[in-house]
Design a protein around this motif. Sequence first.
Motif, PDB file in Angstrom:
ATOM      1  N   TRP A   1       0.810  -1.214   0.000  1.00  0.00           N
ATOM      2  CA  TRP A   1       0.000   0.000   0.000  1.00  0.00           C
ATOM      3  C   TRP A   1       0.842   1.263   0.000  1.00  0.00           C
TER       4      TRP A   1
ATOM      5  N   GLN B   1       0.952  -7.260   0.916  1.00  0.00           N
ATOM      6  CA  GLN B   1       0.032  -6.696  -0.070  1.00  0.00           C
ATOM      7  C   GLN B   1      -1.420  -6.673   0.402  1.00  0.00           C
TER       8      GLN B   1
ATOM      9  N   PRO C   1      -3.537  -1.281   5.758  1.00  0.00           N
ATOM     10  CA  PRO C   1      -4.778  -0.515   5.908  1.00  0.00           C
ATOM     11  C   PRO C   1      -5.389  -0.598   7.298  1.00  0.00           C
TER      12      PRO C   1
ATOM     13  N   TRP D   1       0.033   6.906   3.017  1.00  0.00           N
ATOM     14  CA  TRP D   1      -0.787   5.784   2.565  1.00  0.00           C
ATOM     15  C   TRP D   1      -1.965   6.281   1.726  1.00  0.00           C
TER      16      TRP D   1
ATOM     17  N   SER E   1      -2.531   5.533  -2.350  1.00  0.00           N
ATOM     18  CA  SER E   1      -3.793   4.935  -2.798  1.00  0.00           C
ATOM     19  C   SER E   1      -4.458   5.794  -3.868  1.00  0.00           C
TER      20      SER E   1
ATOM     21  N   GLY F   1      -5.086   0.331  -5.655  1.00  0.00           N
ATOM     22  CA  GLY F   1      -4.432  -0.488  -4.644  1.00  0.00           C
ATOM     23  C   GLY F   1      -3.387  -1.407  -5.233  1.00  0.00           C
TER      24      GLY F   1
ATOM     25  N   SER G   1      -3.330  -9.839  -3.863  1.00  0.00           N
ATOM     26  CA  SER G   1      -3.252  -8.379  -3.845  1.00  0.00           C
ATOM     27  C   SER G   1      -4.518  -7.719  -4.391  1.00  0.00           C
TER      28      SER G   1
ATOM     29  N   LYS H   1      -9.314  -3.693   0.130  1.00  0.00           N
ATOM     30  CA  LYS H   1      -9.804  -2.422  -0.414  1.00  0.00           C
ATOM     31  C   LYS H   1     -10.898  -1.848   0.479  1.00  0.00           C
TER      32      LYS H   1
ATOM     33  N   MET I   1      -9.401   0.194   3.130  1.00  0.00           N
ATOM     34  CA  MET I   1      -8.899   1.464   2.602  1.00  0.00           C
ATOM     35  C   MET I   1     -10.039   2.397   2.198  1.00  0.00           C
TER      36      MET I   1
END
Length: 221
Positions: free
Chosen positions: A79, A86, A91, A116, A120, A131, A147, A153, A156
């Motif tokens: 990230w 990964q 996150p 971060w 992103s 990502g 990943s 996700k 995030m």
Amino acid sequence: MKKLILLAVCITGMALYAISQSKYINNRAPLKPNPYIELPLGAIRADGWLKEMLVRQKTGSTGNLDKLYPLVMSDRNGWLGGDGDQWERGPYWVDGLLPLAYILDDKELIAKAKRWVEWSLSSQQPDGYFGPSKDYGPEPGIQRDNSRDWWPKMVMLKILKQYYMATKDDRVIKLLTNYFRYQLKELPKKPLDHWTFWGRYRGPDNLMVVYWLYNITGDAF
């Protein structure tokens, strides 16, 4: 007593009307109205005992996990564009770090969290995906595969939501809009549990941000 009750009802009604006309968003139709309004991150400042607890988080593991856990939280993390972990751990840390940073208005913590966020935001591809996107071979102590899994996700997405609430950075709205278009297109071929079961079990985390974005943009899709 009746006059006091009537006065309280009137004041409550006026307050609810003021909120409905304010910058604070509620659910758009066809979603049901939410009886509680989520205040933007940083709208309330901690003091006293609560502030002391937040400061302890800053000086403890929340503010220093990059030093305490460099195997995962270093620049090698996917990230941050690296070939290390990964998946979800980075996150997960920032999901606590970022709100702490903005609630305390702490420049050092904000800088840590923004690395971060910025990566992103810059990682979004033309089709809307964002990502880490490349898997690597096994390495003890880190997760270098899956990943493209939906689940990390989702963590995030929550971070980006909180970042937008604190900063009003419109790049977040653009990223989320493009990503959810991508997700809507890809889900029939790659359902939430395509890579791991976590995406299916934690799907409401994803939907929470979908609703939040819809309440801002009103996009029909």
